[in-house]
Write a protein that holds these residues in place. Structure first.
Motif, PDB file in Angstrom:
ATOM      1  N   GLN A   1      -8.224  -4.705  41.199  1.00  0.00           N
ATOM      2  CA  GLN A   1      -9.029  -5.680  41.953  1.00  0.00           C
ATOM      3  C   GLN A   1      -8.237  -6.978  42.135  1.00  0.00           C
ATOM      4  O   GLN A   1      -8.212  -7.572  43.213  1.00  0.00           O
ATOM      5  N   HIS A   2      -7.559  -7.366  41.081  1.00  0.00           N
ATOM      6  CA  HIS A   2      -6.735  -8.590  41.109  1.00  0.00           C
ATOM      7  C   HIS A   2      -5.609  -8.442  42.128  1.00  0.00           C
ATOM      8  O   HIS A   2      -5.268  -9.381  42.871  1.00  0.00           O
ATOM      9  N   PHE A   3      -4.998  -7.254  42.175  1.00  0.00           N
ATOM     10  CA  PHE A   3      -3.915  -6.963  43.131  1.00  0.00           C
ATOM     11  C   PHE A   3      -4.424  -7.044  44.574  1.00  0.00           C
ATOM     12  O   PHE A   3      -3.770  -7.625  45.451  1.00  0.00           O
ATOM     13  N   ASP A   4      -5.593  -6.452  44.806  1.00  0.00           N
ATOM     14  CA  ASP A   4      -6.179  -6.502  46.163  1.00  0.00           C
ATOM     15  C   ASP A   4      -6.421  -7.943  46.596  1.00  0.00           C
ATOM     16  O   ASP A   4      -6.135  -8.328  47.747  1.00  0.00           O
TER      17      ASP A   4
ATOM     18  N   TYR B   1       3.926  -3.937  44.869  1.00  0.00           N
ATOM     19  CA  TYR B   1       3.201  -3.969  43.594  1.00  0.00           C
ATOM     20  C   TYR B   1       4.115  -4.467  42.479  1.00  0.00           C
ATOM     21  O   TYR B   1       3.695  -5.219  41.608  1.00  0.00           O
ATOM     22  N   ARG B   2       5.392  -4.032  42.527  1.00  0.00           N
ATOM     23  CA  ARG B   2       6.327  -4.455  41.483  1.00  0.00           C
ATOM     24  C   ARG B   2       6.488  -5.976  41.486  1.00  0.00           C
ATOM     25  O   ARG B   2       6.506  -6.611  40.436  1.00  0.00           O
ATOM     26  N   SER B   3       6.596  -6.549  42.706  1.00  0.00           N
ATOM     27  CA  SER B   3       6.767  -8.012  42.788  1.00  0.00           C
ATOM     28  C   SER B   3       5.510  -8.726  42.261  1.00  0.00           C
ATOM     29  O   SER B   3       5.600  -9.735  41.572  1.00  0.00           O
ATOM     30  N   TYR B   4       4.337  -8.156  42.564  1.00  0.00           N
ATOM     31  CA  TYR B   4       3.076  -8.732  42.045  1.00  0.00           C
ATOM     32  C   TYR B   4       3.046  -8.651  40.520  1.00  0.00           C
ATOM     33  O   TYR B   4       2.736  -9.611  39.832  1.00  0.00           O
ATOM     34  N   TYR B   5       3.433  -7.480  39.973  1.00  0.00           N
ATOM     35  CA  TYR B   5       3.327  -7.264  38.521  1.00  0.00           C
ATOM     36  C   TYR B   5       4.323  -8.135  37.762  1.00  0.00           C
ATOM     37  O   TYR B   5       4.009  -8.685  36.714  1.00  0.00           O
ATOM     38  N   ASP B   6       5.558  -8.253  38.324  1.00  0.00           N
ATOM     39  CA  ASP B   6       6.579  -9.080  37.644  1.00  0.00           C
ATOM     40  C   ASP B   6       6.134 -10.530  37.560  1.00  0.00           C
ATOM     41  O   ASP B   6       6.404 -11.221  36.573  1.00  0.00           O
TER      42      ASP B   6
ATOM     43  N   ASP C   1      -3.020   2.651  51.988  1.00  0.00           N
ATOM     44  CA  ASP C   1      -3.904   2.123  50.930  1.00  0.00           C
ATOM     45  C   ASP C   1      -3.268   2.475  49.585  1.00  0.00           C
ATOM     46  O   ASP C   1      -3.021   3.651  49.319  1.00  0.00           O
ATOM     47  N   LEU C   2      -3.037   1.466  48.746  1.00  0.00           N
ATOM     48  CA  LEU C   2      -2.356   1.699  47.475  1.00  0.00           C
ATOM     49  C   LEU C   2      -3.261   1.323  46.306  1.00  0.00           C
ATOM     50  O   LEU C   2      -3.815   0.236  46.275  1.00  0.00           O
TER      51      LEU C   2
ATOM     52  N   LEU D   1      -3.129  -9.605  47.453  1.00  0.00           N
ATOM     53  CA  LEU D   1      -2.654  -9.205  48.794  1.00  0.00           C
ATOM     54  C   LEU D   1      -3.330 -10.033  49.880  1.00  0.00           C
ATOM     55  O   LEU D   1      -2.692 -10.504  50.831  1.00  0.00           O
ATOM     56  N   LYS D   2      -4.651 -10.225  49.720  1.00  0.00           N
ATOM     57  CA  LYS D   2      -5.402 -11.018  50.720  1.00  0.00           C
ATOM     58  C   LYS D   2      -4.898 -12.459  50.747  1.00  0.00           C
ATOM     59  O   LYS D   2      -4.677 -13.044  51.805  1.00  0.00           O
ATOM     60  N   ASP D   3      -4.702 -13.027  49.514  1.00  0.00           N
ATOM     61  CA  ASP D   3      -4.242 -14.425  49.429  1.00  0.00           C
ATOM     62  C   ASP D   3      -2.880 -14.596  50.082  1.00  0.00           C
ATOM     63  O   ASP D   3      -2.607 -15.605  50.746  1.00  0.00           O
TER      64      ASP D   3
END
Length: 747
Positions: free
Chosen positions: A496-499, A544-549, A512-513, A502-504
């Motif tokens: 949910q945080h990732f979604d 996703y990797r860039s978000y997680y890092d 869809d991932l 992405l919007k921000d």
């Protein structure tokens, strides 16, 4: 006042004798008027005066002797002759009548001679007058009549045992005489009556038992024995002394039960084993009630119970093994089918639960929850539950059974309450399994599949089972599983945080991932395959990797593509079909978006997969139920010379299909993981023990290791020895130079 003239002994006693004769006539029922107050006072006063006169006219000593003489004369003249002319019941009635008369006479005479009691007897420490009267009866009547009276009472007891009605009040009254003449002790009753009663009882029931054991079945014999014991207890309550109860029952139990226990329990067609086989719960309960009365009487019953439960369990193991072998033979002849014996194995666990319920109820209802029978039940189940069933362990079968209960679409269609109840029973059965660590590993594998593929039917049931397992096996047993359940909840929040992220950022992915981030330590180890993904997937992975890092800087992501799923749209000639498949299958299919045909070599170069994995993938898309890729030449096996292309003619009546990957045999992997974990557990136990004890003999060390680890698994002695050698090499321990069986801890 003038001195009173002394009363001479002869004169005074002559007057007293008249009073005594009057009393005797009254007792004998002869015509005579009752004593009036004046007569009574005159008799009392005469004794008083004769005892209080000044010496030599104080006749206390002579009167004490005359008192005894009066009784002796009465007994010899009247009592003994009337008793000696009677026998049996009549003798007993006469004896009771004479005893009552004697007690009346004692009461009256002791009143007349009361002054003697108050002064002379006390001063000279003699027997009180009442006791003198009883002693006279004991010495003259009881000593002569005790044997015929006893024989008459025993004859009545035997008649009653044979079913005749007897005068119980009379028996009670006669035995009362035996007790009273003991004068506070039980010697007369025990020596003159009870000993003979016990001997007669023993002989009587010896005769009966020898007849019954030949002619009656075990249940009939037990009914008779129970009734006899009940009647003997009733006999004690009605007319025997309470102290006789344990002795009497011991004799009956010895003759009816102890002497014939082995023959009774092993009687063909009706012994203990037959009663268990035929579910004769009432008879089994009676057997328990009877044999608990005798020392160690229940041990043989418990042994037969254990053998029976064990044989029932082994029969079950054999039946299921044969059913599985049969279904495998059928499958080999007619080609693979969906049922490869798994339903038989599921049924096995269900049958073991039913077997446990049945015999646990027996322990509760028939055997009064006796710890001895709980132990027998435990030992029987531990024996057969740890046997291999069609090549599988009970630990594995129980894990599969739980999986079937808890996953969506399982074959067990039960209500929530029934599922909870069944899970509780499985956990109870787990207590008998020696390889609990193997159950934990199999269960963890299946739990991971349910959680990751969203196949769990109810989170409440999952948590409930984990809570029960935690209670039964400890927090360490379930810590990883609980971590898995928590992980999945955290992963949903992370997605949910990732979604939102992405919007921000205003980023839009071409697919869809959804990513599930798991903690390595909680989950089973999975094979990580490095694969060249299609560009659409690569883009999603990189984002996703860039978000997680950015979110978790000190953690490294490892992608397990074999666990991922993807939904592709296949534009076939007949109609478009949505296909749900594994991520690797999707990557393979998407290669054919850009080219019409690919060789095996080209597919391998583009995906960079090992041969085994690639062949498995291709087989699932080319040779299985849904042939969405065609190959040249056609066939049921994949060859390195094959060429592959999109099968645009494929069709299916469904608009959405699920294409599974052929299942891998996880069993070998689980066994390897369990063996590895066991090695670590043994190492840790050895080091823990040696650290606290410093120096220890080999045998003691092995025993302590087994004791520490047996809650989770039964360590193999050879493996323990091997681990000790390994720890010596790694310098955790050393052997004593003089004694090779002695180990020292090296800090």
């Amino acid at each position: 006042m003038a001195d009173r003239k002394p009363i001479e002994l002869a004169e005074g006693w002559s007057f007293m004798e008249k009073g005594i004769q009057k009393l005797i006539r009254l007792l004998e029922g002869e015509p005579e008027d009752q004593f009036n107050a004046e007569q009574y006072m005159h008799l009392y006063t005469t004794i008083y005066n004769m005892c209080t006169q000044k010496p030599p006219h104080d006749y206390s000593e002579q009167l004490y002797g005359k008192y005894r003489e009066a009784f002796n004369n009465y007994i010899k003249d009247r009592v003994l002759p009337s008793l000696l002319e009677h026998r049996d019941d009549v003798l007993l009635k006469e004896l009771y009548q004479r005893w009552n008369n004697h007690k009346l006479m004692v009461r009256w005479l002791s009143r007349f001679f009361n002054y003697l009691d108050r002064y002379y007897v006390l001063r000279h420490s003699l027997h009180p007058l009442k006791d003198v009267g009883l002693l006279c009866f004991k010495e003259l009547v009881y000593s002569s009549i005790k044997r015929p009276a006893r024989d008459a009472v025993l004859a009545l007891v035997e008649k009653e045992r044979e079913g005749e009605l007897v005068d119980r009040a009379l028996v009670k009254n006669i035995l009362g005489i035996f007790i009273e003449l003991g004068m506070g002790a039980m010697e007369c009753y025990e020596r003159d009556f009870e000993e003979a009663l016990l001997a007669e009882t023993s002989a009587f029931y010896r005769r009966k038992a020898s007849e019954w054991i030949e002619q009656d079945s075990c249940p009939d014999y037990m009914l008779k024995a129970e009734e006899c014991l009940r009647l003997e207890e009733e006999r004690v309550d009605t007319y025997l002394h309470a102290s006789t109860r344990p002795k009497l029952l011991r004799e009956v139990e010895a003759e009816l039960l102890s002497n014939y226990e082995q023959r009774l329990l092993t009687k063909e067609h009706s012994g203990c084993a037959a009663l268990l086989k035929d579910d004769k719960t009432e008879d089994l309960a009676r057997m328990y009630r009877l044999f608990q009365r005798i020392p160690k009487g229940l041990d043989p019953v418990a042994d037969i119970f254990k053998e029976h439960v064990d044989s029932e369990g082994m029969k079950l193991v054999k039946e299921v093994t044969e059913a599985v072998e049969l279904s495998k033979e059928k499958a080999a002849k007619s080609g693979p089918s969906r049922d490869t014996g798994s339903s038989s194995e599921q049924q096995y666990v269900r049958c073991v639960i039913e077997l446990h319920d049945k015999y646990l109820a027996y322990v509760g209802t028939c055997f009064a929850n006796s710890s001895l029978f709980h132990k027998s039940l435990k030992e029987a189940f531990e024996n057969f539950v740890n046997k291999s069933v069609a090549g599988s362990t009970s630990a594995e079968l129980m894990a599969s059974f739980c999986d079937n209960l808890l996953k969506k679409g399982g074959s067990e269609k039960l209500s929530d309450e029934a599922i909870e109840e069944t899970l509780e029973k499985v956990v109870k059965l787990l207590a008998y399994v020696s390889d609990k660590d193997m159950f934990a590993e199999f269960y963890r594998k299946k739990l991971s599949r349910r959680l990751l593929q969203d196949k769990s039917a109810s989170d409440d049931h999952e948590r409930s089972l984990l809570s029960r397992l935690k209670q039964q096996c400890g927090a360490q047993f379930t810590s990883k599983m609980e971590g898995m359940v928590t992980d999945l909840q955290l992963a949903k929040e992370k997605q949910q945080h990732f979604d939102d992220w992405l919007k921000d950022k205003g980023k839009k992915l071409s697919i869809d991932l959804s990513v599930t981030v798991l903690t390595t330590g909680f989950w089973p180890t999975y094979k990580s395959i490095e694969v060249a993904l299609p560009r659409e997937m690569v883009e999603g992975v990189e984002v996703y990797r860039s978000y997680y890092d950015m979110d978790s800087k000190h953690r490294k992501l490892t992608w397990i593509y074999t666990l991922g799923t993807a939904v592709l749209r296949g534009n076939f000639d007949s109609k478009p079909i949505e296909m749900q498949m594994n991520t690797l299958q999707a990557a393979l299919c998407m290669l054919l978006n850009d080219v019409d045909e690919l060789s095996y070599q080209e597919v391998q170069e583009r995906l960079r997969l090992p041969d085994d994995d690639l062949q498995r993938l291709l087989h699932s898309l080319v040779c299985a139920k849904y042939k969405i890729i065609k190959k040249e030449p056609e066939g049921k096996t994949i060859s390195k010379s094959d060429k592959f292309s999109f099968n645009n003619r494929f069709t299916d009546k469904m608009r959405r299909i699920k294409i599974p990957l052929p299942p891998l045999d996880e069993k070998k992997k689980v066994m390897e993981d369990v063996d590895k974990d066991r090695r670590y557990a043994i190492d840790a136990a050895i080091v823990r023990i040696m650290k606290s004890r410093k120096v220890l003999q080999h045998q003691t060390l092995v025993m302590e290791v087994i004791q520490q680890l047996q809650r989770m698994f039964k360590p193999d002695l050879k493996l323990i020895k091997k681990r000790i050698e390994d720890l010596i090499q790694r310098e955790y321990l050393e052997r004593d130079k003089d004694n090779p069986t002695l180990f020292k801890y090296l800090a």
